[in-house]
Write a protein that holds these residues in place. Structure first.
Motif: not given
Length: 431
Positions: A90-95, A140-152
C-alpha cells in the motif's frame, strides 16, 4: 432495425476467437502508474468494493471513514492461470495521486507486504480462471492510497494497481447544485458550487493548506483538480467555491447505455444473440446509433458501473463465465478522431483494446470486449482535438442523473503529505 453479424466482421480486422492461453494483447508496460491499472492481459474484472454488514456494496466508491468499521475488499480474476504467489503493498498518495513522504510505519501497524491467500477456481466455465479476493488492512492515516499487487517478492513484476480513499470527515462540505454560470453551457453542463467549513481543523493558511478534488461517476479521467476558493471567510473558517468561468463545470453527458449478460442461455436486454461453442461464448449486442440529436430521456442506470451476476448460479464470483461481447455503433461515415467503448468495466482507458474500428462495408464502428457475465453500463467516446468530442455520439444534458464526489484534503505546514479530511457524495438529479 438492421442487425449486423458482428462476429464475422470482427474477423476482417484480425480479432480472432479467444482460446485458452490466447488472451494476450501484446507487450504490457509494467511501469507503475498511480491509477487504476492492469499490467497483465489475463487479469480481468478488478474491483474494490466496500462491505456493509458483511454485504458487498457493488456500485459504491472505494471510500471508507478512518474508523473503518466496514471493510474494503479487492477482487479480480486471473484467466487461464494457476494459483500464484501474489502479494500486495500500500502506498499513501497526495491529493494529486503522487506518492507522499509518509513512511510505512506512519500508515500501517503491520509490515507492508500481504499475501493474497484467498482464492477459488472457477467452476464449469468455458474460460477457466482463479478468482482472488483480498481484504484490505486497516490504515492509520486518512488520505489517498494505491493498492499494488505484484508477483512473488518482485516489486517490478506488477499485476494491478487500484485506488482507494480513507477519510477523517472533519471538514464539512455544503454543496449547491445548479445551472451553469455560462449561458451557452446551461443546457449541457452541470455546476457544483460548495462551501467548506474547516473549523475543526488547525489551519494557518487555508489557501495553501486545503486542496479540493471533484469527480463525476467515480471517474478520474475527467476529475477536477486544483480549484482555489473564490472567497475566504477567516472569521467563520469557511471557504466558498463559487465560480463564473466554468472552472467547476462538468458536461452532464447522457444516461449510460446498458446490456444484460446475466445469462448465456438466452439474450438479455439489449443483447441480440448469443453463440456458444466448446471453447468460447460470443454475445452480439443490438446495434447502437448516435443519440446527440435526440431529446433527453431518463434511464435508470448504474452511472457507469457494472455488477457481476449470473442468474442460474449460486456464486457468480466463480461460476460466471467470460464472454466475447461485440459492439456495433452505426455511423454513416467515419469521423475525425478515435472512437472507444468505455465505462468502469475498462477503467475508462482509451487504449487499443477499447478502441473501435470503422467498417465502410457495414457503415459503423466495431469493437470487442472480453467481459464476465453481469449487468454493464457503457458509452461511446470520441477522442480528438475538440473539447466537445467525447459527447459526439451521446449528447450532453443538464438533466442527466450523475453522482458527484467532493474530496477535501489538508496538508498542515511541515506535514509530509495530504490527508483526506472531508468527503461528500451527492446525487443531485436523482429520481
Amino acid at each position: 432495425m438492421r442487425i449486423v453479424s458482428i462476429s464475422l466482421i470482427l474477423c476482417l480486422y484480425a480479432c480472432v476467437p479467444l482460446n485458452p492461453g490466447q488472451v494476450s494483447t501484446g507487450a504490457v508496460n509494467k511501469t507503475l502508474i498511480y491509477n487504476n491499472r492492469v499490467y497483465e492481459p489475463d487479469v480481468k474484472t478488478v474491483q474494490i468494493n466496500p462491505t456493509r454488514n458483511n454485504l458487498v456494496e457493488l456500485t459504491q466508491s472505494a471510500v471508507l471513514p478512518i474508523s473503518q468499521r466496514d471493510k474494503l475488499v479487492l477482487s479480480f480474476d486471473y484467466l487461464y492461470g494457476t494459483m500464484e504467489d501474489f502479494r500486495a503493498r500500500i502506498i499513501h498518495c497526495n491529493s494529486d495521486w503522487k506518492p507522499s513522504n509518509f513512511s510505512n510505519l506512519d500508515i500501517l501497524n503491520a509490515y507492508n507486504e500481504f499475501r493474497l491467500d484467498q482464492f477459488e477456481q472457477s467452476f464449469n466455465t468455458r474460460v477457466p480462471y482463479i478468482h482472488y479476493t483480498f481484504e484490505l488492512p486497516r490504515v492509520k492515516l486518512p488520505g489517498n492510497y494505491l493498492l499494488v499487487i505484484y508477483r512473488g517478492n518482485n516489486l517490478d513484476d506488477l499485476i494491478l494497481s487500484a485506488r482507494f480513499m480513507i477519510v477523517d470527515n472533519l471538514a464539512m462540505v455544503s454543496p449547491q447544485f445548479g445551472l451553469s454560470s455560462g449561458i451557452i453551457e446551461r443546457a449541457q453542463n452541470q455546476q457544483i458550487d460548495f462551501t467548506v467549513d474547516y473549523s475543526n481543523l488547525e489551519v494557518s493558511n487555508p489557501m495553501g493548506e486545503i486542496k479540493v478534488v471533484i469527480r463525476q461517476n467515480r471517474r478520474w479521467d475527467n476529475a477536477i483538480f486544483g480549484l482555489k476558493p473564490s472567497f475566504i471567510k477567516d472569521f467563520e473558517k469557511k471557504l466558498s467555491y463559487e465560480f463564473f468561468n466554468l472552472e467547476n463545470n462538468f458536461k452532464g453527458g447522457n444516461e449510460f447505455r446498458f446490456f444484460d449478460l446475466r445469462s448465456v442461455n438466452f439474450p438479455g436486454q439489449n443483447v441480440n444473440d448469443i453463440n456458444q461453442d466448446e471453447n468460447q461464448i460470443t454475445a452480439n449486442l443490438m446495434s447502437d446509433k448516435s443519440r446527440k440529436e435526440e431529446a433527453y430521456t431518463f434511464i435508470q442506470d448504474l452511472n457507469g458501473a457494472y455488477i457481476i451476476e449470473r442468474v442460474d448460479a449460486n456464486n457468480p464470483d466463480t461460476e460466471a463465465d467470460y464472454v466475447n461481447v461485440n459492439f456495433f455503433l452505426r455511423a454513416p461515415e467515419q469521423v475525425a478522431g478515435q472512437v472507444f467503448v468505455l465505462g468502469n468495466m475498462n477503467n475508462w482507458e482509451k487504449d487499443k483494446d477499447n478502441r473501435m474500428v470503422y467498417s465502410e462495408e457495414y457503415g459503423g464502428y466495431l469493437g470487442r470486449q472480453l467481459l464476465k457475465q453481469g449487468w454493464y453500463n457503457y458509452v461511446y467516446y470520441l477522442q480528438n482535438s475538440d473539447n466537445n468530442a467525447p459527447y459526439f455520439f451521446e449528447g450532453s444534458f443538464a438533466e442527466t442523473e450523475n453522482i458527484y464526489e467532493i474530496f477535501i484534503y489538508h496538508r498542515a505546514i511541515g506535514s509530509r503529505g495530504d490527508l483526506l479530511m472531508g468527503y461528500l457524495r451527492i446525487n443531485p438529479n436523482s429520481r
